[in-house]
Design a protein around this motif. Structure first.
Motif, short mmCIF file in Angstrom:
data_model
loop_
_atom_site.label_atom_id
_atom_site.label_comp_id
_atom_site.label_asym_id
_atom_site.label_seq_id
_atom_site.Cartn_x
_atom_site.Cartn_y
_atom_site.Cartn_z
N GLU A 1 0.85 -1.19 0.00
CA GLU A 1 0.00 0.00 0.00
C GLU A 1 0.89 1.25 0.00
O GLU A 1 1.86 1.32 0.76
N ARG A 2 0.56 2.19 -0.86
CA ARG A 2 1.27 3.48 -0.91
C ARG A 2 0.31 4.56 -0.41
O ARG A 2 -0.71 4.82 -1.05
N PHE A 3 0.70 5.13 0.73
CA PHE A 3 -0.13 6.12 1.42
C PHE A 3 -1.55 5.57 1.66
O PHE A 3 -2.55 6.24 1.48
N GLY A 4 -1.61 4.28 2.04
CA GLY A 4 -2.87 3.63 2.39
C GLY A 4 -3.66 3.09 1.22
O GLY A 4 -4.74 2.52 1.41
N ARG A 5 -3.14 3.24 -0.01
CA ARG A 5 -3.84 2.73 -1.19
C ARG A 5 -3.05 1.58 -1.80
O ARG A 5 -1.82 1.61 -1.86
N TYR A 6 -3.80 0.54 -2.29
CA TYR A 6 -3.14 -0.64 -2.87
C TYR A 6 -2.29 -0.23 -4.06
O TYR A 6 -2.75 0.48 -4.96
N SER A 7 -1.05 -0.73 -4.07
CA SER A 7 -0.13 -0.39 -5.15
C SER A 7 0.20 -1.61 -6.00
O SER A 7 0.03 -1.59 -7.22
N ARG A 8 0.66 -2.67 -5.37
CA ARG A 8 1.05 -3.87 -6.11
C ARG A 8 1.12 -5.05 -5.15
O ARG A 8 0.93 -4.90 -3.94
N THR A 9 1.42 -6.23 -5.72
CA THR A 9 1.52 -7.47 -4.93
C THR A 9 2.92 -8.03 -5.08
O THR A 9 3.45 -8.14 -6.20
N LEU A 10 3.51 -8.40 -3.98
CA LEU A 10 4.85 -8.98 -3.97
C LEU A 10 4.74 -10.50 -3.91
O LEU A 10 4.00 -11.05 -3.09
N GLY A 11 5.50 -11.16 -4.81
CA GLY A 11 5.56 -12.61 -4.80
C GLY A 11 6.64 -13.13 -3.88
O GLY A 11 7.32 -12.37 -3.19
N ALA A 12 6.81 -14.46 -3.85
CA ALA A 12 7.79 -15.07 -2.96
C ALA A 12 9.20 -14.67 -3.39
O ALA A 12 9.52 -14.58 -4.57
N GLY A 13 10.07 -14.41 -2.41
CA GLY A 13 11.46 -14.05 -2.67
C GLY A 13 11.81 -12.70 -2.08
O GLY A 13 11.11 -12.15 -1.22
N LEU A 14 12.94 -12.14 -2.55
CA LEU A 14 13.45 -10.86 -2.07
C LEU A 14 12.84 -9.73 -2.91
O LEU A 14 12.91 -9.75 -4.14
N ASN A 15 12.24 -8.73 -2.22
CA ASN A 15 11.58 -7.61 -2.91
C ASN A 15 12.00 -6.29 -2.24
O ASN A 15 12.39 -6.26 -1.07
N LEU A 16 11.89 -5.20 -3.03
CA LEU A 16 12.24 -3.86 -2.54
C LEU A 16 11.02 -2.96 -2.62
O LEU A 16 10.25 -3.01 -3.59
#
Length: 327
Positions: free
Chosen positions: A38-53
């Motif tokens: 969430e970016r400033f409380g709004r959905y932005s994207r989904t992170l999959g399994a593994g290392l994410n930034l």
């Protein structure tokens, strides 16, 4: 000294800020999970399994969603069938989250929503079926529930994989009646099988008797044919013997005539002796009676062939033609 202390505090604070920033920047997602950002409380994207930034201080992890197949225990509930029989049903649902964002933001509490949805559809399906149909068509119930549940949960990004009815418990009185009915049905089936077995046994027995009678009749037929053949051969032999004797008599052989007459006489005596109506049989076995019988045979021969034939037979000659002709 004070200046050095302030500088040291600044360095320590800077290091702490860097560590916190790195912690917010790097996100490790375990296998089988998806994280919503969430970016400033709004959905932005989904992170999959593994290392994410992610962007520190601007973005954060909203929901940690399990995307593995999960089982949902459906509490036992009372339901009324189409024929107004109350039953208690226990079930389980299996589902898998396909879209973590929709599962997180389209429904408030996914598990509770699935439980309520399953219970409602179970009551609907049970209410459209009779008790007997309900107890004997679990696969059909599971299929109908799965089709309805999958269509209802699809907007939430959820795939319902299976619906299993674990137990259907009718009331005690209905269960007792069903047990008695099942017992009567099994007894009926046993009686039918026993009757069918007796029927098959009688059929096989009749078939055996039929085959036995057929074989006995064929045996009697064969015996009659053999007996008739034997009688035919015996008659043929007697006819041949009679023809030979007749031929000998025609040649003037008095001994052949005596043999034929004596044989017929002996057969007549046997017939008289073997008769069932004869109680006393007198057989002329004395020598005088037998001599008289032979004498009678000789006289009969003379009457047939004439005196010349007898004399010729005694002299070893042949019978004259005139004598044969007179005979």
């Amino acid at each position: 000294m004070a200046t050095m202390s302030g500088f040291s505090i600044f360095v320590v604070a800077l290091v702490l800020l860097a560590v916190i920033t790195v912690a917010f920047l790097v996100k490790t997602v375990p296998q089988g999970y998806n994280y919503t950002i969430e970016r400033f409380g709004r959905y932005s994207r989904t992170l999959g399994a593994g290392l994410n930034l992610i962007v520190p201080y601007i973005e954060r992890v909203g929901h940690k969603v399990n995307v593995m197949e999960q089982v949902l225990d459906i509490p036992s509930q009372e339901a009324i069938t189409k024929d107004n029989a109350g039953v208690k049903i226990d079930a389980a649902a299996f589902y898998q989250v396909l879209d973590a964002a929709r599962a997180s933001y389209e429904v408030s509490s996914l598990d509770q929503a699935l439980v309520v949805l399953t219970m409602t559809n179970i009551r609907t399906v049970v209410g459209s079926m009779d008790l007997d149909q309900l107890l004997s068509h679990r696969d059909e119930i599971n299929e109908r529930l799965l089709r309805v549940m999958d269509a209802a949960a699809s907007p939430w990004g959820v795939k319902v994989t299976r619906i299993e009815i674990r137990d259907i418990m009718p009331p005690a009185d209905i269960a007792g009646a069903m047990n008695r009915q099942m017992k009567a049905e099994r007894e009926k089936r046993a009686a039918v099988l026993e009757a069918e077995g007796l029927r098959q046994a009688e059929i096989l027995k009749a078939e055996g008797q039929k085959q036995s009678q057929i074989l006995a009749a064929e045996g009697r037929k064969e015996a009659a044919l053999r007996d008739a053949e034997a009688r035919e051969r015996l008659a043929q032999a007697e006819a041949n013997a009679t023809a030979m004797v007749s031929e000998a008599i025609s040649r003037g052989d008095i001994q052949a005539a005596n043999f034929l007459i004596a044989e017929r006489y002996t057969d007549a005596l046997k017939a008289i002796a073997s008769s069932h109506n004869s109680k006393v049989v007198i057989v002329p076995i004395e020598a005088a009676a037998l001599a008289g019988t032979v004498g009678g045979i000789a006289q009969l021969t003379r009457a047939v062939f004439g005196e010349e034939a007898v004399e010729a037979r005694r002299g070893g000659g042949s019978v004259p033609a005139s004598g044969r002709t007179g005979a």
